[in-house]
Design a protein around this motif. Sequence first.
Motif, PDB file in Angstrom:
ATOM      1  N   MET A  70      -3.884  -6.038  11.169  1.00  0.00           N
ATOM      2  CA  MET A  70      -2.514  -5.522  11.020  1.00  0.00           C
ATOM      3  C   MET A  70      -2.408  -4.793   9.677  1.00  0.00           C
ATOM      4  O   MET A  70      -2.914  -5.274   8.653  1.00  0.00           O
ATOM      5  N   ALA A  71      -1.726  -3.654   9.710  1.00  0.00           N
ATOM      6  CA  ALA A  71      -1.624  -2.831   8.499  1.00  0.00           C
ATOM      7  C   ALA A  71      -0.834  -3.554   7.412  1.00  0.00           C
ATOM      8  O   ALA A  71       0.152  -4.233   7.697  1.00  0.00           O
ATOM      9  N   THR A  72      -1.286  -3.407   6.181  1.00  0.00           N
ATOM     10  CA  THR A  72      -0.527  -3.938   5.042  1.00  0.00           C
ATOM     11  C   THR A  72       0.771  -3.142   4.927  1.00  0.00           C
ATOM     12  O   THR A  72       0.746  -1.911   4.893  1.00  0.00           O
ATOM     13  N   PRO A  73       1.913  -3.844   4.892  1.00  0.00           N
ATOM     14  CA  PRO A  73       3.192  -3.115   4.910  1.00  0.00           C
ATOM     15  C   PRO A  73       3.497  -2.466   3.567  1.00  0.00           C
ATOM     16  O   PRO A  73       2.994  -2.897   2.537  1.00  0.00           O
TER      17      PRO A  73
END
Lengths: 177, 141
Positions: A70-73
């Motif tokens: 999951m992409a780092t926000p």
Amino acid sequence: MEDFDGQIQALVGREVGTGEAPDPVNQPMIRHWAAAFEDGNPVYVDEAAAAASRHGAIVAPPLMLQTWTMATPKITGMAERGGSPVETDGPGFMAVFEEAGFTGTLAVNSEFEIDRYLHLGEIVTSSTTIEAVSEQKQTRLGAGHFLTWVTEYVDQDGEPVGRQRFRILKFRPEGVA
Amino acid sequence: MGRRWSEVEVGETLPGLVLEMTATRVVAGALATRDFMPVHHDRDYANSQGAPDIFMNILSDNAYCSRFLTDWAGKEAIIRSLAIRLGVPSFANSELTWQGHVVAVWTEEDDPTEGWVEVALVATNDLGDHVTGVARLTLPR
């Protein structure tokens, strides 16, 4: 509409995203996950119990596979980006649907296949490919197209560890011109 | 320790799991799966999108299904697949109940130590079926 149908069918087989886990499979994230879901399976967090099990050592929860990449926000600017947790460069592959009025999105199916469990220190990467786009269907939400993509997860040696097939409906909300 | 395949029978019911899906559970699950979509943690944002409250993310659905399965099957279980259909949302402050039963058991010729189990599962709340699905796992025979 022939042009539109051609455009959406051209999506099939296209790679639409890649992901690289920012961190290797690690105990802190697994512990956080197990606590959030109150999952008491000791092979995720208890070294001795995991060693005594057939896993031989701590393993990551299998359905945590998607979490690793999951992409780092980027919290700053999230509201301005319409709630998107990450910055994107230009319109995505769904723009063709949005422009044709299929602005609604409904997640329909998630299908995971797990090839093997991951151990601490392993590095996961992913690539996502469009598998199928349906012809237009009438649904209870409105007219729409089902869109299926497959995310393939591989380890540090490029060997498959699992995959997720995900299906959404892009629909034209009823009562909207 | 842990369940063995030979102990599992078709028709067996898994122990149910009933959870009050509090806002804390919704947020904890979203962040533990690194899903920062605001509909899963920001009630004002969820309201602005027409939702009455924040709601569970799909990664949390998969996580709870996994927990529901291994709560029953034990630490020697290996989950091989989980296919779910997504139904009504699971909003904060609703009760969510998981139920499941064994629909098939089998072995495969080329694997003398492992036995397969297929479980049908459903998670329901006051709105209807939130998740329905089928999972396959293996256990030592």
